[in-house]
Design an enzyme around this catalytic site. Structure first.
Site, PDB file in Angstrom:
ATOM      1  CB  SER A  11     107.680  15.932  30.380  1.00  0.00           C
ATOM      2  OG  SER A  11     107.976  15.786  29.008  1.00  0.00           O
ATOM      3  CG  HIS A  12     111.925  11.551  29.085  1.00  0.00           C
ATOM      4  ND1 HIS A  12     110.870  10.908  29.704  1.00  0.00           N
ATOM      5  CD2 HIS A  12     113.003  10.746  29.238  1.00  0.00           C
ATOM      6  CE1 HIS A  12     111.298   9.766  30.205  1.00  0.00           C
ATOM      7  NE2 HIS A  12     112.582   9.640  29.935  1.00  0.00           N
ATOM      8  CB  SER A  13     110.352  17.391  26.375  1.00  0.00           C
ATOM      9  OG  SER A  13     110.300  18.682  25.821  1.00  0.00           O
ATOM     10  CG  ASP A  69     107.401  12.208  29.039  1.00  0.00           C
ATOM     11  OD1 ASP A  69     107.956  11.484  29.882  1.00  0.00           O
ATOM     12  OD2 ASP A  69     108.003  13.120  28.434  1.00  0.00           O
ATOM     13  CB  SER A  72     112.768   5.945  31.936  1.00  0.00           C
ATOM     14  OG  SER A  72     112.670   7.079  31.111  1.00  0.00           O
TER      15      SER A  72
END
Length: 129
Positions: A11-13, A69, A72
């Site tokens: 995930s980016h987060s 997610d 990228s």
């Protein structure tokens, strides 16, 4: 007991990844689960190095499934898989990260194979992912 299919969350987060892990950990704790969330400083983004570490942590003889997610994250997962040279890794493309990872963890926990879990995840696919 046979080795279970691993789950990798990208995930980016950092917080989203920790939340998915907390959800899965509340119902099972013996499925290999690794996170690759956020940048090296846990800022928004992804890291190929974190993904490679997660692959090493969660991929056993029965393989692992990668959930992500955003696009990228998928691209970085593909690069990490290529660098790892492991054939029994699958990307759950188009599968929502929360629902998909949860379903895969439950099925891994009951001993389903990588192929069986990927077949189950087909019904969760969303075309825009």
């Amino acid at each position: 007991m046979a080795e279970k299919v691993g789950i990798i969350i990208i995930s980016h987060s950092y917080q989203i990844g920790e939340g998915v892990k907390a959800l899965i950990d509340q119902v099972m704790d013996d499925v290999p689960l690794a996170l690759a969330c956020g940048t090296e400083d846990n800022e928004i983004g992804t890291s190929i190095e974190k993904i490679q570490t997660a692959i090493d942590q969660a991929t056993g003889a029965n393989g692992a499934i990668i959930f992500y997610d955003l696009g990228s994250a998928k691209m970085n997962a593909e690069i990490a898989i290529e660098l790892a040279g492991i054939s029994h890794l699958q990307i759950a493309a188009g599968v929502p990260i929360v629902e998909g990872a949860y379903v895969a963890a439950v099925e891994s926990n009951i001993g389903k194979s990588l192929e069986e879990i990927m077949t189950s995840l087909e019904k969760w696919k969303v075309e825009s992912m």
